[in-house]
Design a protein around this motif. Structure first.
Motif, PDB file in Angstrom:
ATOM      1  N   THR A 220       7.079  10.860   0.325  1.00 49.74           N
ATOM      2  CA  THR A 220       7.729   9.623   0.749  1.00 49.74           C
ATOM      3  C   THR A 220       6.844   8.786   1.659  1.00 49.74           C
ATOM      4  N   GLU A 221       5.783   9.363   2.190  1.00 54.87           N
ATOM      5  CA  GLU A 221       4.908   8.676   3.140  1.00 54.87           C
ATOM      6  C   GLU A 221       3.801   7.911   2.424  1.00 54.87           C
ATOM      7  N   VAL A 222       3.363   6.810   3.054  1.00 56.07           N
ATOM      8  CA  VAL A 222       2.204   6.081   2.551  1.00 56.07           C
ATOM      9  C   VAL A 222       0.960   6.558   3.293  1.00 56.07           C
ATOM     10  N   ASP A 223      -0.175   6.230   2.749  1.00 59.88           N
ATOM     11  CA  ASP A 223      -1.472   6.637   3.268  1.00 59.88           C
ATOM     12  C   ASP A 223      -2.403   5.451   3.040  1.00 59.88           C
ATOM     13  N   ALA A 224      -3.226   5.120   4.005  1.00 59.33           N
ATOM     14  CA  ALA A 224      -4.121   3.968   3.864  1.00 59.33           C
ATOM     15  C   ALA A 224      -5.081   4.122   2.689  1.00 59.33           C
ATOM     16  N   SER A 225      -5.319   5.341   2.226  1.00 55.14           N
ATOM     17  CA  SER A 225      -6.208   5.537   1.075  1.00 55.14           C
ATOM     18  C   SER A 225      -5.638   4.893  -0.186  1.00 55.14           C
ATOM     19  N   LEU A 226      -4.355   4.594  -0.193  1.00 57.91           N
ATOM     20  CA  LEU A 226      -3.741   3.941  -1.355  1.00 57.91           C
ATOM     21  C   LEU A 226      -4.273   2.522  -1.552  1.00 57.91           C
ATOM     22  N   LEU A 227      -4.891   1.971  -0.524  1.00 55.68           N
ATOM     23  CA  LEU A 227      -5.452   0.625  -0.638  1.00 55.68           C
ATOM     24  C   LEU A 227      -6.604   0.551  -1.639  1.00 55.68           C
ATOM     25  N   VAL A 228      -7.159   1.698  -2.035  1.00 58.23           N
ATOM     26  CA  VAL A 228      -8.254   1.679  -3.010  1.00 58.23           C
ATOM     27  C   VAL A 228      -7.762   1.518  -4.450  1.00 58.23           C
ATOM     28  N   LEU A 229      -6.479   1.696  -4.708  1.00 58.12           N
ATOM     29  CA  LEU A 229      -5.982   1.625  -6.081  1.00 58.12           C
ATOM     30  C   LEU A 229      -6.425   0.350  -6.802  1.00 58.12           C
ATOM     31  N   PRO A 230      -6.223  -0.826  -6.237  1.00 54.80           N
ATOM     32  CA  PRO A 230      -6.699  -2.020  -6.940  1.00 54.80           C
ATOM     33  C   PRO A 230      -8.221  -2.173  -6.888  1.00 54.80           C
TER      34      PRO A 230
ATOM     35  N   ALA B 131       4.201  -5.558  -8.124  1.00 57.30           N
ATOM     36  CA  ALA B 131       5.226  -5.334  -7.105  1.00 57.30           C
ATOM     37  C   ALA B 131       5.044  -3.983  -6.412  1.00 57.30           C
ATOM     38  N   GLY B 132       4.650  -2.948  -7.143  1.00 56.03           N
ATOM     39  CA  GLY B 132       4.435  -1.637  -6.544  1.00 56.03           C
ATOM     40  C   GLY B 132       3.283  -1.637  -5.561  1.00 56.03           C
ATOM     41  N   MET B 133       2.236  -2.364  -5.883  1.00 53.78           N
ATOM     42  CA  MET B 133       1.086  -2.428  -4.975  1.00 53.78           C
ATOM     43  C   MET B 133       1.418  -3.290  -3.766  1.00 53.78           C
ATOM     44  N   LEU B 134       2.125  -4.403  -3.982  1.00 53.75           N
ATOM     45  CA  LEU B 134       2.518  -5.263  -2.861  1.00 53.75           C
ATOM     46  C   LEU B 134       3.463  -4.512  -1.920  1.00 53.75           C
ATOM     47  N   GLY B 135       4.369  -3.709  -2.486  1.00 55.63           N
ATOM     48  CA  GLY B 135       5.260  -2.896  -1.667  1.00 55.63           C
ATOM     49  C   GLY B 135       4.497  -1.852  -0.874  1.00 55.63           C
ATOM     50  N   THR B 136       3.464  -1.301  -1.488  1.00 53.26           N
ATOM     51  CA  THR B 136       2.636  -0.306  -0.805  1.00 53.26           C
ATOM     52  C   THR B 136       1.902  -0.926   0.375  1.00 53.26           C
ATOM     53  N   VAL B 137       1.331  -2.101   0.165  1.00 55.86           N
ATOM     54  CA  VAL B 137       0.624  -2.795   1.250  1.00 55.86           C
ATOM     55  C   VAL B 137       1.597  -3.121   2.386  1.00 55.86           C
ATOM     56  N   ALA B 138       2.796  -3.590   2.046  1.00 58.27           N
ATOM     57  CA  ALA B 138       3.796  -3.906   3.073  1.00 58.27           C
ATOM     58  C   ALA B 138       4.188  -2.642   3.850  1.00 58.27           C
ATOM     59  N   ALA B 139       4.339  -1.520   3.157  1.00 52.26           N
ATOM     60  CA  ALA B 139       4.695  -0.263   3.822  1.00 52.26           C
ATOM     61  C   ALA B 139       3.561   0.224   4.715  1.00 52.26           C
ATOM     62  N   ILE B 140       2.321   0.065   4.266  1.00 56.62           N
ATOM     63  CA  ILE B 140       1.173   0.458   5.086  1.00 56.62           C
ATOM     64  C   ILE B 140       1.132  -0.393   6.352  1.00 56.62           C
ATOM     65  N   GLU B 141       1.383  -1.697   6.202  1.00 55.13           N
ATOM     66  CA  GLU B 141       1.411  -2.571   7.380  1.00 55.13           C
ATOM     67  C   GLU B 141       2.524  -2.150   8.338  1.00 55.13           C
ATOM     68  N   ALA B 142       3.698  -1.843   7.805  1.00 54.77           N
ATOM     69  CA  ALA B 142       4.837  -1.478   8.653  1.00 54.77           C
ATOM     70  C   ALA B 142       4.663  -0.112   9.312  1.00 54.77           C
ATOM     71  N   ASP B 143       4.119   0.851   8.577  1.00 52.72           N
ATOM     72  CA  ASP B 143       4.049   2.235   9.068  1.00 52.72           C
ATOM     73  C   ASP B 143       2.734   2.606   9.739  1.00 52.72           C
ATOM     74  N   LEU B 144       1.643   1.965   9.356  1.00 55.09           N
ATOM     75  CA  LEU B 144       0.327   2.442   9.790  1.00 55.09           C
ATOM     76  C   LEU B 144      -0.479   1.448  10.620  1.00 55.09           C
TER      77      LEU B 144
ATOM     78  N   VAL C  38      -5.650   0.058  11.288  1.00 55.49           N
ATOM     79  CA  VAL C  38      -4.838   0.773  10.307  1.00 55.49           C
ATOM     80  C   VAL C  38      -5.124   2.266  10.423  1.00 55.49           C
ATOM     81  N   LEU C  39      -4.069   3.050  10.676  1.00 57.09           N
ATOM     82  CA  LEU C  39      -4.200   4.506  10.691  1.00 57.09           C
ATOM     83  C   LEU C  39      -4.320   4.996   9.256  1.00 57.09           C
ATOM     84  N   ARG C  40      -4.980   6.096   9.039  1.00 57.35           N
ATOM     85  CA  ARG C  40      -5.073   6.657   7.685  1.00 57.35           C
ATOM     86  C   ARG C  40      -3.699   7.122   7.216  1.00 57.35           C
ATOM     87  N   TYR C  41      -2.966   7.815   8.081  1.00 59.33           N
ATOM     88  CA  TYR C  41      -1.616   8.298   7.784  1.00 59.33           C
ATOM     89  C   TYR C  41      -0.907   8.524   9.109  1.00 59.33           C
TER      90      TYR C  41
END
Length: 179
Positions: free
Chosen positions: A88-98, A108-121, A127-130
């Motif tokens: 359920t957690e995001v990780d800053a390493s997900l930013l490499v997907l694109p 939408a999935g990538m935009l949601g991931t970026v928004a979650a990374i901003e909110a959580d990390l 930006v924290l890694r996790y």
């Protein structure tokens, strides 16, 4: 395929803790196969004998290494990719997907991931890694810097400790990274 084949991972680039199918590891394997497929000629008649398997095999390997990642690492309710399959957690390493071509940056999935990374990390512009509050790290406690200056001081302290070991190159790199 060495990894990305459904076997859990405890690689050095992932958090300490139980072996899991980490999204970042699977995507990196996918990217390696994708680049390999692009570097080797597609025609069996022109490919050198040491170029690897025929193009059909390379294509299947590339698609299979990434095939489960979008479904297993995506949480539809939050429209985010997760640190590991089923997590359920995001990780800053997900930013490499694109960046590696695995995912469209405007999806939408990538935009949601970026928004979650901003909110959580995101902490004070860094930006924290996790998140370390989550027990997946294998460590107790929480790293919390009051501001960016504390983070820079911590890096300089780490650099000083490395200098005492005689590793001047690493000491310079670590302590200079915060400037």
């Amino acid at each position: 395929m060495p990894h990305g084949d459904g076997r859990p991972d405890q690689g050095i680039w992932e958090v300490r803790g139980p072996a899991r199918e980490f999204t970042h590891s699977c995507v990196v394997v996918w990217a390696a196969f994708d680049r390999w497929c692009g570097a080797v000629p597609n025609s069996a008649s022109t490919a050198p004998s040491n170029a690897g398997p025929p193009s059909e095999t390379r294509s299947a390997a590339t698609s299979s290494s990434g095939a489960s990642t979008p479904n297993s690492a995506h949480t539809p309710s939050t429209r985010t990719y997760t640190q590991y399959f089923g997590g359920t957690e995001v990780d800053a390493s997900l930013l490499v997907l694109p960046q590696v071509g695995f995912h469209d940056p405007t999806d939408a999935g990538m935009l949601g991931t970026v928004a979650a990374i901003e909110a959580d990390l995101l902490r004070d512009g860094l930006v924290l890694r996790y998140r370390t509050e989550v027990p997946v790290d294998g460590l107790a406690g929480r790293v919390d810097y009051d501001d960016a200056a504390d983070a820079i001081t911590a890096m300089e302290d780490r650099g000083a400790r490395l200098a005492r070991t005689g590793n001047e190159a690493a000491a310079t790199a670590v302590s200079g990274a915060g400037r």
